[in-house]
Design an enzyme around this catalytic site. Structure first.
Site, short mmCIF file in Angstrom:
data_model
loop_
_atom_site.label_atom_id
_atom_site.label_comp_id
_atom_site.label_asym_id
_atom_site.label_seq_id
_atom_site.Cartn_x
_atom_site.Cartn_y
_atom_site.Cartn_z
N MET A 77 0.83 -1.17 0.00
CA MET A 77 0.00 0.00 0.00
C MET A 77 0.89 1.25 0.00
O MET A 77 1.17 1.83 1.05
CB MET A 77 -0.91 -0.02 1.22
CG MET A 77 -1.63 1.28 1.42
SD MET A 77 -2.43 1.44 3.01
CE MET A 77 -3.93 0.58 2.74
N PRO A 78 1.39 1.68 -1.14
CA PRO A 78 2.22 2.87 -1.20
C PRO A 78 1.42 4.13 -0.86
O PRO A 78 0.31 4.33 -1.34
CB PRO A 78 2.68 2.91 -2.65
CG PRO A 78 2.51 1.53 -3.16
CD PRO A 78 1.34 0.99 -2.43
N ARG A 79 2.03 4.95 -0.01
CA ARG A 79 1.45 6.25 0.34
C ARG A 79 2.47 7.32 -0.01
O ARG A 79 3.63 7.22 0.36
CB ARG A 79 1.13 6.33 1.82
CG ARG A 79 0.04 5.39 2.23
CD ARG A 79 -0.25 5.54 3.70
NE ARG A 79 -1.16 4.48 4.09
CZ ARG A 79 -1.40 4.15 5.33
NH1 ARG A 79 -0.81 4.79 6.31
NH2 ARG A 79 -2.24 3.19 5.62
N THR A 114 -2.12 5.70 -2.50
CA THR A 114 -2.74 6.88 -1.90
C THR A 114 -1.77 8.05 -2.03
O THR A 114 -0.59 7.92 -1.69
CB THR A 114 -3.06 6.65 -0.41
OG1 THR A 114 -3.92 5.53 -0.30
CG2 THR A 114 -3.72 7.87 0.21
#
Length: 63
Positions: free
Chosen positions: A1-3, A40
């Site tokens: 989940m890259p932010r 995100t």
């Protein structure tokens, strides 16, 4: 989940942010092999009187 957090001095248009979000998301999905829904991006718009460079507030740069 890259932010991803992108800090910008205020003044970019919504269209510019849309384009950045689209291109950054595409790069991350390709490089990290994740779906777009996992990415995100947060745009942190800083007021020009709340950011300085070389000891000068950005709002005072052209004075």
């Amino acid at each position: 989940m890259p932010r991803v957090t992108i800090q910008l001095v205020e003044g970019r248009t919504v269209q510019q942010k849309r384009e950045m979000a689209r291109e950054i998301t595409e790069s991350i999905t390709r490089i990290c092999d994740v779906p777009k829904t996992a990415v995100t991006i947060y745009f942190d718009d800083m007021p020009k009187d709340s950011y300085s460079k070389a000891g000068i507030l950005v709002c005072d740069e052209n004075k």
